[in-house]
Design a protein around this motif. Structure first.
Motif, PDB file in Angstrom:
ATOM      1  N   GLY A   1     -26.651   6.768  -5.826  1.00 28.03           N
ATOM      2  CA  GLY A   1     -25.331   6.447  -5.290  1.00 28.03           C
ATOM      3  C   GLY A   1     -24.631   7.630  -4.682  1.00 28.03           C
ATOM      4  N   ALA A   2     -25.160   8.861  -4.946  1.00 23.24           N
ATOM      5  CA  ALA A   2     -24.529  10.056  -4.414  1.00 23.24           C
ATOM      6  C   ALA A   2     -25.001  10.392  -3.017  1.00 23.24           C
ATOM      7  CB  ALA A   2     -24.799  11.235  -5.348  1.00 23.24           C
ATOM      8  N   VAL A   3     -25.991   9.667  -2.494  1.00 19.38           N
ATOM      9  CA  VAL A   3     -26.531   9.964  -1.171  1.00 19.38           C
ATOM     10  C   VAL A   3     -25.588   9.461  -0.088  1.00 19.38           C
ATOM     11  CG1 VAL A   3     -28.403   9.466   0.419  1.00 19.38           C
ATOM     12  CG2 VAL A   3     -28.910   9.998  -1.948  1.00 19.38           C
ATOM     13  N   ARG A   4     -25.365  10.312   0.896  1.00 20.32           N
ATOM     14  CA  ARG A   4     -24.515   9.931   2.025  1.00 20.32           C
ATOM     15  C   ARG A   4     -25.377   9.212   3.048  1.00 20.32           C
ATOM     16  NH1 ARG A   4     -22.915  12.686   6.949  1.00 20.32           N
ATOM     17  NH2 ARG A   4     -20.810  12.100   7.583  1.00 20.32           N
ATOM     18  N   LEU A   5     -25.197   7.915   3.175  1.00 18.84           N
ATOM     19  CA  LEU A   5     -25.976   7.122   4.130  1.00 18.84           C
ATOM     20  C   LEU A   5     -25.080   6.063   4.731  1.00 18.84           C
ATOM     21  CD1 LEU A   5     -28.688   6.360   5.452  1.00 18.84           C
ATOM     22  CD2 LEU A   5     -29.141   4.903   3.470  1.00 18.84           C
ATOM     23  N   SER A   6     -25.131   5.916   6.027  1.00 17.38           N
ATOM     24  CA  SER A   6     -24.324   4.923   6.728  1.00 17.38           C
ATOM     25  C   SER A   6     -24.973   4.644   8.072  1.00 17.38           C
ATOM     26  CB  SER A   6     -22.895   5.431   6.931  1.00 17.38           C
ATOM     27  OG  SER A   6     -22.203   4.658   7.889  1.00 17.38           O
ATOM     28  N   ARG A   7     -24.812   3.440   8.575  1.00 22.19           N
ATOM     29  CA  ARG A   7     -25.320   3.118   9.903  1.00 22.19           C
ATOM     30  C   ARG A   7     -24.545   3.861  10.983  1.00 22.19           C
ATOM     31  NH1 ARG A   7     -25.388  -2.928  10.531  1.00 22.19           N
ATOM     32  NH2 ARG A   7     -26.016  -2.472  12.672  1.00 22.19           N
ATOM     33  N   ARG A   8     -23.389   4.424  10.643  1.00 23.74           N
ATOM     34  CA  ARG A   8     -22.586   5.151  11.622  1.00 23.74           C
ATOM     35  C   ARG A   8     -22.935   6.637  11.692  1.00 23.74           C
ATOM     36  NH1 ARG A   8     -19.537   1.032   9.755  1.00 23.74           N
ATOM     37  NH2 ARG A   8     -18.455  -0.211  11.329  1.00 23.74           N
ATOM     38  N   LEU A   9     -23.827   7.082  10.828  1.00 28.87           N
ATOM     39  CA  LEU A   9     -24.283   8.469  10.917  1.00 28.87           C
ATOM     40  C   LEU A   9     -25.138   8.660  12.169  1.00 28.87           C
ATOM     41  CD1 LEU A   9     -25.489   9.400   7.308  1.00 28.87           C
ATOM     42  CD2 LEU A   9     -23.568  10.403   8.542  1.00 28.87           C
ATOM     43  N   PRO A  10     -25.129   9.860  12.755  1.00 31.18           N
ATOM     44  CA  PRO A  10     -26.105  10.152  13.811  1.00 31.18           C
ATOM     45  C   PRO A  10     -27.509   9.891  13.297  1.00 31.18           C
ATOM     46  CG  PRO A  10     -24.436  11.870  13.727  1.00 31.18           C
ATOM     47  CD  PRO A  10     -24.191  10.983  12.536  1.00 31.18           C
ATOM     48  N   ALA A  11     -28.387   9.463  14.181  1.00 31.88           N
ATOM     49  CA  ALA A  11     -29.705   8.986  13.773  1.00 31.88           C
ATOM     50  C   ALA A  11     -30.477  10.011  12.949  1.00 31.88           C
ATOM     51  CB  ALA A  11     -30.509   8.588  15.010  1.00 31.88           C
ATOM     52  N   ALA A  12     -30.445  11.277  13.353  1.00 31.17           N
ATOM     53  CA  ALA A  12     -31.197  12.302  12.626  1.00 31.17           C
ATOM     54  C   ALA A  12     -30.669  12.464  11.207  1.00 31.17           C
ATOM     55  CB  ALA A  12     -31.132  13.633  13.378  1.00 31.17           C
ATOM     56  N   GLU A  13     -29.347  12.434  11.050  1.00 35.73           N
ATOM     57  CA  GLU A  13     -28.751  12.557   9.714  1.00 35.73           C
ATOM     58  C   GLU A  13     -29.063  11.327   8.871  1.00 35.73           C
ATOM     59  OE1 GLU A  13     -24.621  13.670   9.698  1.00 35.73           O
ATOM     60  OE2 GLU A  13     -24.843  14.794  11.565  1.00 35.73           O
ATOM     61  N   ALA A  14     -29.048  10.155   9.499  1.00 36.58           N
ATOM     62  CA  ALA A  14     -29.356   8.930   8.762  1.00 36.58           C
ATOM     63  C   ALA A  14     -30.789   8.956   8.241  1.00 36.58           C
ATOM     64  CB  ALA A  14     -29.131   7.713   9.656  1.00 36.58           C
ATOM     65  N   ARG A  15     -31.733   9.471   9.043  1.00 35.81           N
ATOM     66  CA  ARG A  15     -33.122   9.546   8.591  1.00 35.81           C
ATOM     67  C   ARG A  15     -33.253  10.452   7.371  1.00 35.81           C
ATOM     68  NH1 ARG A  15     -34.310   9.369  14.190  1.00 35.81           N
ATOM     69  NH2 ARG A  15     -34.349  11.645  14.352  1.00 35.81           N
ATOM     70  N   VAL A  16     -32.570  11.591   7.407  1.00 37.84           N
ATOM     71  CA  VAL A  16     -32.625  12.520   6.269  1.00 37.84           C
ATOM     72  C   VAL A  16     -32.019  11.880   5.030  1.00 37.84           C
ATOM     73  CG1 VAL A  16     -31.783  14.725   5.388  1.00 37.84           C
ATOM     74  CG2 VAL A  16     -32.632  14.579   7.737  1.00 37.84           C
TER      75      VAL A  16
ATOM     76  N   ASP B   1     -27.889  -1.054   5.983  1.00 32.64           N
ATOM     77  CA  ASP B   1     -26.945  -1.887   5.231  1.00 32.64           C
ATOM     78  C   ASP B   1     -27.628  -2.571   4.057  1.00 32.64           C
ATOM     79  OD1 ASP B   1     -24.916  -1.187   6.915  1.00 32.64           O
ATOM     80  OD2 ASP B   1     -24.959  -3.040   8.096  1.00 32.64           O
ATOM     81  N   GLU B   2     -28.827  -3.109   4.304  1.00 30.62           N
ATOM     82  CA  GLU B   2     -29.534  -3.791   3.222  1.00 30.62           C
ATOM     83  C   GLU B   2     -29.942  -2.804   2.136  1.00 30.62           C
ATOM     84  OE1 GLU B   2     -33.415  -6.670   2.440  1.00 30.62           O
ATOM     85  OE2 GLU B   2     -32.740  -6.331   4.496  1.00 30.62           O
ATOM     86  N   ALA B   3     -30.333  -1.595   2.528  1.00 30.88           N
ATOM     87  CA  ALA B   3     -30.706  -0.589   1.534  1.00 30.88           C
ATOM     88  C   ALA B   3     -29.507  -0.223   0.660  1.00 30.88           C
ATOM     89  CB  ALA B   3     -31.254   0.655   2.234  1.00 30.88           C
ATOM     90  N   LEU B   4     -28.333  -0.063   1.268  1.00 29.20           N
ATOM     91  CA  LEU B   4     -27.136   0.262   0.496  1.00 29.20           C
ATOM     92  C   LEU B   4     -26.763  -0.876  -0.444  1.00 29.20           C
ATOM     93  CD1 LEU B   4     -24.976   2.000   3.246  1.00 29.20           C
ATOM     94  CD2 LEU B   4     -26.218   3.079   1.376  1.00 29.20           C
ATOM     95  N   ALA B   5     -26.889  -2.117   0.036  1.00 32.63           N
ATOM     96  CA  ALA B   5     -26.609  -3.259  -0.826  1.00 32.63           C
ATOM     97  C   ALA B   5     -27.607  -3.329  -1.979  1.00 32.63           C
ATOM     98  CB  ALA B   5     -26.650  -4.546  -0.003  1.00 32.63           C
ATOM     99  N   LEU B   6     -28.849  -2.961  -1.709  1.00 30.93           N
ATOM    100  CA  LEU B   6     -29.902  -3.034  -2.717  1.00 30.93           C
ATOM    101  C   LEU B   6     -29.643  -2.060  -3.863  1.00 30.93           C
ATOM    102  CD1 LEU B   6     -32.652  -4.456  -3.199  1.00 30.93           C
ATOM    103  CD2 LEU B   6     -33.735  -2.509  -2.096  1.00 30.93           C
ATOM    104  N   VAL B   7     -29.100  -0.884  -3.551  1.00 29.65           N
ATOM    105  CA  VAL B   7     -28.833   0.100  -4.599  1.00 29.65           C
ATOM    106  C   VAL B   7     -27.400   0.007  -5.111  1.00 29.65           C
ATOM    107  CG1 VAL B   7     -30.561   1.672  -3.653  1.00 29.65           C
ATOM    108  CG2 VAL B   7     -28.183   1.929  -2.966  1.00 29.65           C
ATOM    109  N   GLY B   8     -26.682  -1.024  -4.667  1.00 28.59           N
ATOM    110  CA  GLY B   8     -25.319  -1.206  -5.150  1.00 28.59           C
ATOM    111  C   GLY B   8     -24.346  -0.200  -4.603  1.00 28.59           C
ATOM    112  N   ASN B   9     -24.606   0.314  -3.413  1.00 29.21           N
ATOM    113  CA  ASN B   9     -23.758   1.326  -2.779  1.00 29.21           C
ATOM    114  C   ASN B   9     -23.266   0.766  -1.460  1.00 29.21           C
ATOM    115  OD1 ASN B   9     -22.603   3.472  -1.480  1.00 29.21           O
ATOM    116  ND2 ASN B   9     -24.276   4.905  -1.874  1.00 29.21           N
ATOM    117  N   ARG B  10     -22.067   0.215  -1.434  1.00 30.51           N
ATOM    118  CA  ARG B  10     -21.538  -0.407  -0.223  1.00 30.51           C
ATOM    119  C   ARG B  10     -20.520   0.483   0.480  1.00 30.51           C
ATOM    120  NH1 ARG B  10     -22.804  -5.735   0.240  1.00 30.51           N
ATOM    121  NH2 ARG B  10     -23.778  -6.687  -1.553  1.00 30.51           N
ATOM    122  N   GLN B  11     -20.301   1.682  -0.042  1.00 32.08           N
ATOM    123  CA  GLN B  11     -19.334   2.550   0.602  1.00 32.08           C
ATOM    124  C   GLN B  11     -19.946   3.166   1.845  1.00 32.08           C
ATOM    125  OE1 GLN B  11     -17.312   5.280  -1.926  1.00 32.08           O
ATOM    126  NE2 GLN B  11     -17.195   3.852  -3.629  1.00 32.08           N
ATOM    127  N   GLU B  12     -19.100   3.440   2.815  1.00 31.75           N
ATOM    128  CA  GLU B  12     -19.571   3.965   4.094  1.00 31.75           C
ATOM    129  C   GLU B  12     -19.951   5.430   4.008  1.00 31.75           C
ATOM    130  OE1 GLU B  12     -20.132   2.743   7.104  1.00 31.75           O
ATOM    131  OE2 GLU B  12     -19.786   0.719   6.433  1.00 31.75           O
TER     132      GLU B  12
END
Length: 454
Positions: free
Chosen positions: A199-214, A173-184
């Motif tokens: 901003g084009a990177v798909r990142l969310s705390r709701r992603l499966p852990a492996a996908e979130a790491r990538v 969440d903090e990383a998304l806020a830092l880059v100005g990307n608050r979309q899920e």
């Protein structure tokens, strides 16, 4: 083992039916439909194991034995197969791999449907979801377990795991806020096109852990390419990435020097304050005397707030005076040598720089049990942190603690209301700080300066 596995699969199919078989009504003393459904899941898993060739893994051998015990319990009239169901789910989880975790989750789902108040079933479900990288769902299941668990000692591992999963999500969440990307949900566009490729990177705390790491790795790569490694925000982003990877690899460890307090960062503090009314109370003899006077209107006013904030060394207020948030600024060359912070507070924030001095002060001055939460290093310098207010350091020295708290609350933006009480309008603060406060003052009366933050 091949013949034994085939025979067991035949027994399971005879009792529970084949895949796609509709669950039948419970015939007299026969197995519960939920148990039959669990057995069908086991049968599917056994069929996959049989197709994979000879079994040499001891963990899978134990799982097969556990499925055999569950099958026997389900076929024995009057037997309680629930414990066997939970043991099989645990063995499935212990066997490793996504297939084992999916079987454990399927069995946990049947177990929670059979007995919604089984703490073992909810813990199994949380563990299975956790193994599959579904962190937010795992937290929910773990919380169900804790709500049913009466043994606080037995629940510490689960509490620590929840804290770890939340902390990892908070870093995202903090990383998304830092880059100005608050979309899920953002998708990689392949070329990093647009005004901001990160901003084009798909990142969310709701992603499966492996996908979130990538996705997190890709976000750091893109941002570093765009801004350069020397950019303060990129350095902070890289630090968040490192913390996220560490949390993915191992649980948070309770620091005995923090006295069991839970560290909280920016997202955790934002949640702590969300929707609440807050008052900062000046530590003056007059305010302290009014707070202690029975029937005092000022005491009633303070008591009406959701959170009461006090700053630095509280000399005048009674030791029992309510303190929900205590904030203190480290000053001097040896801030770790000051008096210990023994005033009871729900949360404590310690502002200070440099980092080694801040860490040493926490370890020397925190009193075990005097706080439930302690602000982590991301909150130690909110005025100057590039990820927060990013102001230049003042040559005159650190700002007042009250002003730092106000600026932090204003930046977070989640309290419903913030008031100053007893700051005399507020004459006790330096002119520059009074100017900032005056520009945001909504109303003033004899006891409070009321500031609307949103």
């Amino acid at each position: 083992m091949g013949q034994t596995l085939t025979g067991l699969l035949t027994s399971v199919r005879a009792i529970a039916g084949r895949p796609g078989t509709r669950t039948r009504a419970r015939p007299g003393d026969g197995p519960d439909p939920g148990l039959l459904a669990a057995l069908r899941h086991c049968g599917d898993h056994l069929a996959a194991l049989a197709a994979s060739g000879p079994l040499t893994d001891a963990r899978r051998t134990r799982l097969i034995a556990s499925i055999g015990a569950l099958t026997t319990a389900c076929s024995t009239p009057g037997a309680d197969a629930f414990d066997a169901l939970l043991r099989t789910g645990q063995q499935a989880l212990d066997s490793g791999g996504d297939a084992g975790a999916r079987l454990a989750l399927a069995l946990a789902d049947e177990a929670t449907a059979l007995r919604a108040r089984s703490k073992g079933a909810w813990r199994l479900r949380g563990n299975a979801l956790d193994a599959l990288g579904r962190s937010e769902e795992a937290i929910t299941a773990y919380e169900h377990h804790l709500a049913l668990q009466q043994n606080t000692t037995a629940s510490r591992d689960v509490e620590r795991r929840i804290a770890t999963l939340r902390a990892a999500g908070d870093r995202i969440d903090e990383a998304l806020a830092l880059v100005g990307n608050r979309q899920e949900d953002r998708h990689v566009d392949g070329g990093g096109g647009g005004a901001d490729g990160a901003g084009a990177v798909r990142l969310s705390r709701r992603l499966p852990a492996a996908e979130a790491r990538v996705a997190f790795t890709e976000l750091v790569r893109l941002r570093t390419t765009e801004r350069g490694a020397a950019d303060p925000a990129v350095r902070r982003l890289a630090a968040l990435y490192a913390e996220h990877r560490r949390l993915s690899d191992r649980d948070l460890m309770a620091d005995p020097l923090l006295g069991g307090a839970e560290p909280i960062g920016v997202p955790g503090l934002r949640r702590f304050l969300a929707g609440r009314t807050v008052c900062l109370v000046a530590d003056t003899p007059h305010t302290a005397e009014q707070e202690q006077r029975p029937g005092s209107s000022l005491a009633a006013l303070i008591e009406g707030y959701d959170l009461v904030v006090r700053c630095d060394g509280v000399r005048h207020a009674a030791p029992t005076a309510r303190t929900d948030l205590h904030a203190v600024t480290l000053r001097g060359d040896s801030p770790w040598k000051g008096p210990r912070w023994d005033r009871r507070a729900t949360a404590r924030l310690v502002f200070g720089d440099p980092l080694p001095h801040w860490r040493l002060a926490l370890r020397n001055r925190l009193v075990p049990g005097a706080q439930d939460r302690i602000g982590d290093a991301t909150l130690r310098r909110p005025l100057h942190d590039p990820a927060l207010l990013a102001e230049a350091a003042d040559a005159d020295g650190p700002a007042s603690t009250a002003y730092t708290v106000l600026r932090l609350l204003d930046f977070l933006g989640t309290p419903a209301r913030v008031d100053l009480i007893g700051f005399e309008g507020p004459a006790a603060l330096p002119p520059r700080e009074r100017e900032w406060i005056g520009a945001r003052t909504g109303t003033t009366d004899d006891t409070a300066v009321r500031i609307t933050l949103r």
